[in-house]
Design a protein around this motif. Structure first.
Motif, PDB file in Angstrom:
ATOM      1  N   LEU A  22      -1.037  10.071  -0.702  1.00 41.21           N
ATOM      2  CA  LEU A  22      -1.101   9.027   0.241  1.00 41.21           C
ATOM      3  C   LEU A  22      -0.655   7.625  -0.425  1.00 41.21           C
ATOM      4  O   LEU A  22      -0.513   6.580   0.187  1.00 41.21           O
ATOM      5  CB  LEU A  22      -2.551   8.851   0.520  1.00 41.21           C
ATOM      6  CG  LEU A  22      -2.992  10.161   1.210  1.00 41.21           C
ATOM      7  CD1 LEU A  22      -4.830   9.697   1.697  1.00 41.21           C
ATOM      8  CD2 LEU A  22      -2.411  10.575   2.387  1.00 41.21           C
ATOM      9  N   VAL A  24       1.544   4.623  -1.584  1.00 43.58           N
ATOM     10  CA  VAL A  24       3.006   4.127  -1.709  1.00 43.58           C
ATOM     11  C   VAL A  24       2.920   2.910  -2.669  1.00 43.58           C
ATOM     12  O   VAL A  24       2.061   1.875  -2.757  1.00 43.58           O
ATOM     13  CB  VAL A  24       3.058   3.688  -0.379  1.00 43.58           C
ATOM     14  CG1 VAL A  24       4.433   2.884  -0.324  1.00 43.58           C
ATOM     15  CG2 VAL A  24       3.110   4.570   0.662  1.00 43.58           C
ATOM     16  N   SER A  54      -1.418   1.643  -6.081  1.00 45.37           N
ATOM     17  CA  SER A  54      -0.362   1.223  -5.532  1.00 45.37           C
ATOM     18  C   SER A  54       0.540  -0.075  -5.983  1.00 45.37           C
ATOM     19  O   SER A  54       1.608  -0.439  -5.480  1.00 45.37           O
ATOM     20  CB  SER A  54      -0.883   0.836  -3.876  1.00 45.37           C
ATOM     21  OG  SER A  54      -1.618   2.024  -3.306  1.00 45.37           O
ATOM     22  N   TYR A 161      -5.828  -6.147   0.516  1.00 49.39           N
ATOM     23  CA  TYR A 161      -4.648  -6.358   1.661  1.00 49.39           C
ATOM     24  C   TYR A 161      -4.545  -7.675   2.406  1.00 49.39           C
ATOM     25  O   TYR A 161      -3.551  -8.015   2.627  1.00 49.39           O
ATOM     26  CB  TYR A 161      -5.090  -5.144   2.624  1.00 49.39           C
ATOM     27  CG  TYR A 161      -4.439  -5.166   3.996  1.00 49.39           C
ATOM     28  CD1 TYR A 161      -3.056  -4.861   4.013  1.00 49.39           C
ATOM     29  CD2 TYR A 161      -4.905  -5.600   4.968  1.00 49.39           C
ATOM     30  CE1 TYR A 161      -2.515  -4.983   5.205  1.00 49.39           C
ATOM     31  CE2 TYR A 161      -4.360  -5.932   6.219  1.00 49.39           C
ATOM     32  CZ  TYR A 161      -2.967  -5.424   6.269  1.00 49.39           C
ATOM     33  OH  TYR A 161      -2.226  -5.617   7.446  1.00 49.39           O
ATOM     34  N   SER A 174       0.518  -2.738   4.542  1.00 51.34           N
ATOM     35  CA  SER A 174      -0.139  -1.717   5.553  1.00 51.34           C
ATOM     36  C   SER A 174      -0.302  -0.298   4.847  1.00 51.34           C
ATOM     37  O   SER A 174      -1.484   0.309   5.149  1.00 51.34           O
ATOM     38  CB  SER A 174       0.699  -1.461   6.625  1.00 51.34           C
ATOM     39  OG  SER A 174       1.876  -0.992   6.693  1.00 51.34           O
ATOM     40  N   PRO A 175       0.386   0.035   3.655  1.00 53.03           N
ATOM     41  CA  PRO A 175       0.020   1.348   3.269  1.00 53.03           C
ATOM     42  C   PRO A 175      -1.198   1.235   2.571  1.00 53.03           C
ATOM     43  O   PRO A 175      -1.762   2.418   2.301  1.00 53.03           O
ATOM     44  CB  PRO A 175       1.309   1.573   2.284  1.00 53.03           C
ATOM     45  CG  PRO A 175       2.502   0.865   2.769  1.00 53.03           C
ATOM     46  CD  PRO A 175       1.855  -0.147   3.615  1.00 53.03           C
ATOM     47  N   SER A 178      -3.656   2.282   5.289  1.00 54.06           N
ATOM     48  CA  SER A 178      -3.212   3.644   5.786  1.00 54.06           C
ATOM     49  C   SER A 178      -4.015   4.775   4.797  1.00 54.06           C
ATOM     50  O   SER A 178      -4.589   5.652   5.295  1.00 54.06           O
ATOM     51  CB  SER A 178      -1.868   3.979   5.764  1.00 54.06           C
ATOM     52  OG  SER A 178      -1.613   5.210   6.300  1.00 54.06           O
ATOM     53  N   CYS A 179      -3.890   4.300   3.546  1.00 58.45           N
ATOM     54  CA  CYS A 179      -4.386   5.561   2.503  1.00 58.45           C
ATOM     55  C   CYS A 179      -5.905   5.226   2.611  1.00 58.45           C
ATOM     56  O   CYS A 179      -6.626   6.206   2.577  1.00 58.45           O
ATOM     57  CB  CYS A 179      -3.953   5.078   1.143  1.00 58.45           C
ATOM     58  SG  CYS A 179      -4.653   6.035  -0.243  1.00 58.45           S
TER      59      CYS A 179
END
Length: 203
Positions: A22, A24, A54, A161, A174-175, A178-179
């Motif tokens: 998941l 990125v 990330s 974030y 946004s990843p 999302s994760c």
């Protein structure tokens, strides 16, 4: 050591809950320094690891009192680098009221329960002289399966974030969320119906 085969060596989570697919890799001009309480390291729902994996330039150190932490103090002593600590309360300035940094900047996040984060803040004297940041009070977290002391509390990855998004609006972070959200949904899906009913927002 027999237990180690049950966990992913990269994300540290059980193989069935591995978040590596998941992740990125994201670019950020703002570097994050995560100060993690020792009890957070092995938590299956810990979110600081998402930031670490990330963001290639993120730093993560474990402990309670960072006053004499050599690696942290080396970073703090770097010339031409601005350091902030994200810690709300009296004297903290909203990130919305601080212009996007024009020089190399790092922001320190304290990863722990509010009680433990408060103790880490008190003990770590090298943080007290840094300008403090806060996030907008209206933000709401999505940490459905971990109790928060009050409304508006965010997980470490959510805090990271929002901070990065405010100062770098042209970049898509946004990843990270999302994760985080997929990790939460995975945990929810493995709870019994009786346990899930304790979390109305999951319905």
């Amino acid at each position: 050591m027999k237990m180690s085969c049950r966990y992913c060596p990269k994300c540290g989570k059980a193989h069935k809950a591995c978040i590596c697919p998941l992740i990125v890799s994201l670019s950020s001009e703002i570097e994050l320094i995560i100060l993690q309480h020792p009890t957070e390291v092995s938590r299956p729902l810990g979110t600081a690891r998402i930031l670490q994996l990330s963001l290639p330039d993120a730093h993560c150190f474990t402990g309670e009192d960072f006053t004499r932490h050599p690696q942290l103090n080396q970073l703090l002593s770097e010339p031409d680098t601005r350091h902030y600590v994200l810690y709300p309360g009296e004297g903290a300035i909203s990130v919305n009221d601080v212009p996007a940094p024009q020089q190399k900047t790092r922001v320190i996040l304290i990863d722990g329960t509010w009680k433990k984060a408060y103790k880490m803040w008190q003990l770590s004297e090298n943080l007290h002289g840094l300008p403090r940041l806060s996030l907008p009070e209206e933000l709401k977290g999505n940490y459905q399966i971990r109790k928060a002391p009050r409304e508006g509390c965010l997980s470490t990855v959510e805090a990271g974030y929002h901070l990065l998004s405010v100062w770098q609006p042209a970049q898509d972070f946004s990843p990270l969320l999302s994760c985080f959200e997929q990790m939460i949904q995975f945990q929810m899906s493995h709870m019994s119906p009786d346990v899930r009913r304790r979390y109305p927002s999951s319905s």
